[in-house]
Design a protein around this motif. Structure first.
Motif, mmCIF file in Angstrom:
data_model
loop_
_atom_site.group_PDB
_atom_site.id
_atom_site.type_symbol
_atom_site.label_atom_id
_atom_site.label_comp_id
_atom_site.label_asym_id
_atom_site.label_seq_id
_atom_site.Cartn_x
_atom_site.Cartn_y
_atom_site.Cartn_z
ATOM 1 N N UNK A 61 -31.133 11.411 -30.625
ATOM 2 C CA UNK A 61 -30.221 10.472 -31.266
ATOM 3 C C UNK A 61 -30.179 9.213 -30.409
ATOM 4 N N UNK A 62 -29.527 8.168 -30.893
ATOM 5 C CA UNK A 62 -29.368 6.936 -30.121
ATOM 6 C C UNK A 62 -28.133 6.975 -29.229
ATOM 7 N N UNK A 63 -27.354 8.035 -29.333
ATOM 8 C CA UNK A 63 -26.172 8.271 -28.485
ATOM 9 C C UNK A 63 -26.037 9.782 -28.337
ATOM 10 N N UNK A 64 -25.003 10.230 -27.664
ATOM 11 C CA UNK A 64 -24.838 11.670 -27.423
ATOM 12 C C UNK A 64 -24.922 12.467 -28.716
ATOM 13 N N UNK A 65 -25.601 13.605 -28.657
ATOM 14 C CA UNK A 65 -25.642 14.535 -29.786
ATOM 15 C C UNK A 65 -24.431 15.455 -29.664
ATOM 16 N N UNK A 66 -23.731 15.682 -30.771
ATOM 17 C CA UNK A 66 -22.480 16.437 -30.729
ATOM 18 C C UNK A 66 -22.566 17.843 -31.308
ATOM 19 N N UNK A 67 -23.439 18.063 -32.283
ATOM 20 C CA UNK A 67 -23.497 19.368 -32.931
ATOM 21 C C UNK A 67 -24.848 19.519 -33.601
ATOM 22 N N UNK A 68 -25.232 20.758 -33.885
ATOM 23 C CA UNK A 68 -26.487 21.046 -34.574
ATOM 24 C C UNK A 68 -26.298 22.293 -35.427
ATOM 25 N N UNK A 69 -26.923 22.297 -36.612
ATOM 26 C CA UNK A 69 -26.863 23.455 -37.507
ATOM 27 C C UNK A 69 -28.220 23.612 -38.182
ATOM 28 N N UNK A 70 -28.653 24.854 -38.318
ATOM 29 C CA UNK A 70 -29.892 25.136 -39.024
ATOM 30 C C UNK A 70 -29.638 25.208 -40.516
ATOM 31 N N UNK A 71 -30.561 24.658 -41.306
ATOM 32 C CA UNK A 71 -30.504 24.841 -42.753
ATOM 33 C C UNK A 71 -30.695 26.333 -43.024
ATOM 34 N N UNK A 72 -30.057 26.867 -44.050
ATOM 35 C CA UNK A 72 -30.136 28.299 -44.317
ATOM 36 C C UNK A 72 -31.562 28.829 -44.485
ATOM 37 N N UNK A 73 -32.484 28.000 -44.964
ATOM 38 C CA UNK A 73 -33.858 28.481 -45.144
ATOM 39 C C UNK A 73 -34.676 28.428 -43.859
ATOM 40 N N UNK A 74 -34.103 27.871 -42.780
ATOM 41 C CA UNK A 74 -34.769 27.843 -41.482
ATOM 42 C C UNK A 74 -35.863 26.808 -41.316
ATOM 43 N N UNK A 75 -36.083 25.956 -42.312
ATOM 44 C CA UNK A 75 -37.157 24.970 -42.215
ATOM 45 C C UNK A 75 -36.697 23.634 -41.648
ATOM 46 N N UNK A 76 -35.396 23.444 -41.531
ATOM 47 C CA UNK A 76 -34.866 22.173 -41.029
ATOM 48 C C UNK A 76 -33.611 22.437 -40.219
#
Length: 109
Positions: free
Chosen positions: A38-53
């Protein structure tokens, strides 16, 4: 795959091989994979349910969609303030984002 949102503007990912025969998890079973940014701090991440993204939230006021094993974001969603959280509903059809302006936004994934 395991992913972490980091204050250094990165999203770090790792693959973890399951231990065999009841052995403990050791460092040799964890392999560093892709790094996204990111261009600043990353705060959270989640996987798409299908696992491709995966989707990441950042202090750069964006949500980014990343294809697993790709360097560039495939989609960027602008927000009016820092984005603190990102999550999917249990069907995987809706993406919720929590923004620093106190609002939760819900859209289609």
């Amino acid at each position: 795959m395991l992913a972490a949102a980091c204050e250094d503007k990165s999203i770090q990912t790792w693959s973890i091989s399951p231990p065999q025969n009841g052995q403990p998890l050791t460092a040799d079973l964890i392999k560093s994979l892709q790094t996204y940014s990111h261009d600043a701090a990353a705060d959270d991440v989640a996987f798409a349910p299908d696992g491709t993204a995966l989707y990441s939230a950042g202090a750069d006021k964006t949500i980014k969609q990343w294809k697993v094993a790709s360097d560039a974001a495939t989609k960027t969603l602008q927000h009016p303030n820092f984005v603190d959280a990102v999550a999917f509903d249990n069907t995987g059809a809706r993406l919720a984002t929590g923004c620093h302006d106190g609002k939760v936004r819900i859209g289609m994934s």
